[in-house]
Design a protein around this motif. Structure first.
Motif, PDB file in Angstrom:
ATOM      1  N   UNK A 121       6.509  31.648 -18.100  1.00  0.00           N
ATOM      2  CA  UNK A 121       5.422  32.362 -18.773  1.00  0.00           C
ATOM      3  C   UNK A 121       4.760  31.578 -19.907  1.00  0.00           C
ATOM      4  N   UNK A 122       5.448  30.630 -20.497  1.00  0.00           N
ATOM      5  CA  UNK A 122       4.889  29.892 -21.625  1.00  0.00           C
ATOM      6  C   UNK A 122       4.434  28.482 -21.233  1.00  0.00           C
ATOM      7  N   UNK A 123       4.476  28.162 -19.938  1.00  0.00           N
ATOM      8  CA  UNK A 123       4.104  26.827 -19.479  1.00  0.00           C
ATOM      9  C   UNK A 123       2.659  26.496 -19.828  1.00  0.00           C
ATOM     10  N   UNK A 124       1.736  27.445 -19.661  1.00  0.00           N
ATOM     11  CA  UNK A 124       0.326  27.187 -19.966  1.00  0.00           C
ATOM     12  C   UNK A 124       0.108  26.857 -21.439  1.00  0.00           C
ATOM     13  N   UNK A 125       0.998  27.305 -22.299  1.00  0.00           N
ATOM     14  CA  UNK A 125       0.906  26.999 -23.730  1.00  0.00           C
ATOM     15  C   UNK A 125       1.648  25.700 -24.066  1.00  0.00           C
ATOM     16  N   UNK A 126       2.138  25.001 -23.030  1.00  0.00           N
ATOM     17  CA  UNK A 126       2.809  23.728 -23.247  1.00  0.00           C
ATOM     18  C   UNK A 126       4.313  23.828 -23.420  1.00  0.00           C
ATOM     19  N   UNK A 127       4.891  24.982 -23.083  1.00  0.00           N
ATOM     20  CA  UNK A 127       6.325  25.177 -23.256  1.00  0.00           C
ATOM     21  C   UNK A 127       6.991  25.437 -21.909  1.00  0.00           C
ATOM     22  N   UNK A 128       7.369  24.357 -21.249  1.00  0.00           N
ATOM     23  CA  UNK A 128       8.124  24.478 -19.993  1.00  0.00           C
ATOM     24  C   UNK A 128       9.512  25.000 -20.324  1.00  0.00           C
ATOM     25  N   UNK A 129      10.256  25.472 -19.330  1.00  0.00           N
ATOM     26  CA  UNK A 129      11.628  25.893 -19.600  1.00  0.00           C
ATOM     27  C   UNK A 129      12.455  24.768 -20.263  1.00  0.00           C
ATOM     28  N   UNK A 130      12.260  23.524 -19.842  1.00  0.00           N
ATOM     29  CA  UNK A 130      13.003  22.410 -20.427  1.00  0.00           C
ATOM     30  C   UNK A 130      12.634  22.219 -21.896  1.00  0.00           C
ATOM     31  N   UNK A 131      11.357  22.299 -22.216  1.00  0.00           N
ATOM     32  CA  UNK A 131      10.940  22.124 -23.613  1.00  0.00           C
ATOM     33  C   UNK A 131      11.481  23.256 -24.488  1.00  0.00           C
ATOM     34  N   UNK A 132      11.412  24.495 -23.973  1.00  0.00           N
ATOM     35  CA  UNK A 132      11.960  25.622 -24.742  1.00  0.00           C
ATOM     36  C   UNK A 132      13.456  25.432 -24.953  1.00  0.00           C
ATOM     37  N   UNK A 133      14.137  24.978 -23.923  1.00  0.00           N
ATOM     38  CA  UNK A 133      15.576  24.744 -24.035  1.00  0.00           C
ATOM     39  C   UNK A 133      15.869  23.729 -25.139  1.00  0.00           C
ATOM     40  N   UNK A 134      15.165  22.622 -25.126  1.00  0.00           N
ATOM     41  CA  UNK A 134      15.384  21.587 -26.138  1.00  0.00           C
ATOM     42  C   UNK A 134      15.121  22.105 -27.547  1.00  0.00           C
ATOM     43  N   UNK A 135      13.991  22.777 -27.728  1.00  0.00           N
ATOM     44  CA  UNK A 135      13.619  23.241 -29.064  1.00  0.00           C
ATOM     45  C   UNK A 135      14.520  24.359 -29.570  1.00  0.00           C
ATOM     46  N   UNK A 136      14.818  25.313 -28.708  1.00  0.00           N
ATOM     47  CA  UNK A 136      15.643  26.444 -29.141  1.00  0.00           C
ATOM     48  C   UNK A 136      17.103  26.012 -29.322  1.00  0.00           C
ATOM     49  N   UNK A 137      17.601  25.140 -28.473  1.00  0.00           N
ATOM     50  CA  UNK A 137      18.968  24.641 -28.637  1.00  0.00           C
ATOM     51  C   UNK A 137      19.106  23.912 -29.973  1.00  0.00           C
ATOM     52  N   UNK A 138      18.084  23.153 -30.348  1.00  0.00           N
ATOM     53  CA  UNK A 138      18.102  22.458 -31.644  1.00  0.00           C
ATOM     54  C   UNK A 138      18.140  23.471 -32.789  1.00  0.00           C
ATOM     55  N   UNK A 139      17.409  24.584 -32.653  1.00  0.00           N
ATOM     56  CA  UNK A 139      17.448  25.627 -33.687  1.00  0.00           C
ATOM     57  C   UNK A 139      18.818  26.290 -33.746  1.00  0.00           C
ATOM     58  N   UNK A 140      19.394  26.614 -32.580  1.00  0.00           N
ATOM     59  CA  UNK A 140      20.744  27.175 -32.554  1.00  0.00           C
ATOM     60  C   UNK A 140      21.697  26.247 -33.299  1.00  0.00           C
ATOM     61  N   UNK A 141      21.617  24.957 -32.979  1.00  0.00           N
ATOM     62  CA  UNK A 141      22.546  24.011 -33.593  1.00  0.00           C
ATOM     63  C   UNK A 141      22.320  23.907 -35.105  1.00  0.00           C
ATOM     64  N   UNK A 142      21.065  23.898 -35.518  1.00  0.00           N
ATOM     65  CA  UNK A 142      20.767  23.807 -36.955  1.00  0.00           C
ATOM     66  C   UNK A 142      21.307  25.032 -37.702  1.00  0.00           C
TER      67      UNK A 142
END
Length: 184
Positions: A68-89
């Motif tokens: 659902x967020x791919x058109x805004x530039x957020x593929x599932x992989x990109x969301x995974x990377x960004x959100x996982x980094x937030x979880x870790x932080x």
């Protein structure tokens, strides 16, 4: 005199029982302590996933399958990377106590809270407009309601106790998957 010896024997046996019970309880409490090492973006069932690396194994927290967020530039992989980094932080800063939902910048979000009933103290990710935030949070983490489970519902919000979630969530067999790199 016999009554006194009998009474003292009973008291001693009772104290011994209490002491043994305390030792067993303490040992079993130590066994249920989950130590989390990191949150990473890896894969689970072929999809990008935020994974908690714990002393009992890898626990998939969120599988990122929505496009659902791919058109805004957020593929599932990109969301995974960004959100996982937030979880870790948040984990490193000891702020990953509860997950809940809320409103930030006029958008529905999944966020961290310091305690049950608390407000959002940090953004994890934004939800699609029109979605039901509490249901999305339950579905993403596949949380089941149990008497001693991680899920707590107030009148309007869901709170997920992350330490309880990591104790109860299934560990994934990662023996055949590639090594995931931690997000630092």
């Amino acid at each position: 005199m016999k009554k006194y010896k009998l009474l003292s024997s009973m008291v001693a046996a009772g104290l011994m029982t209490i002491a043994v019970s305390a030792i067993v309880t303490d040992a079993s409490a130590q066994k249920t302590t989950i130590q989390t090492k990191a949150f990473v973006c890896g894969t689970s069932s072929g999809a990008p996933a935020t994974i908690a690396q714990t002393n009992r194994g890898d626990v998939p927290v969120i599988r990122w399958t929505s496009e659902r967020f791919r058109d805004a530039g957020y593929s599932p992989q990109r969301r995974c990377l960004e959100v996982s980094a937030r979880f870790h932080q948040y984990f490193r800063n000891q702020k990953l106590n509860y997950l809940t939902t809320g409103i930030m910048n006029n958008q529905q979000v999944v966020c961290v809270a310091s305690g049950e009933g608390g407000n959002c103290t940090g953004l994890l990710f934004t939800l699609q407009p029109g979605s039901e935030p509490n249901q999305v949070l339950k579905n993403l983490l596949a949380v089941r309601v149990r008497a001693s489970g991680p899920l707590n519902e107030s009148a309007s919000r869901v709170y997920i106790d992350m330490s309880e979630y990591l104790k109860q969530a299934a560990v994934e067999d990662r023996s055949n998957s590639q090594s995931d790199n931690p997000i630092w």
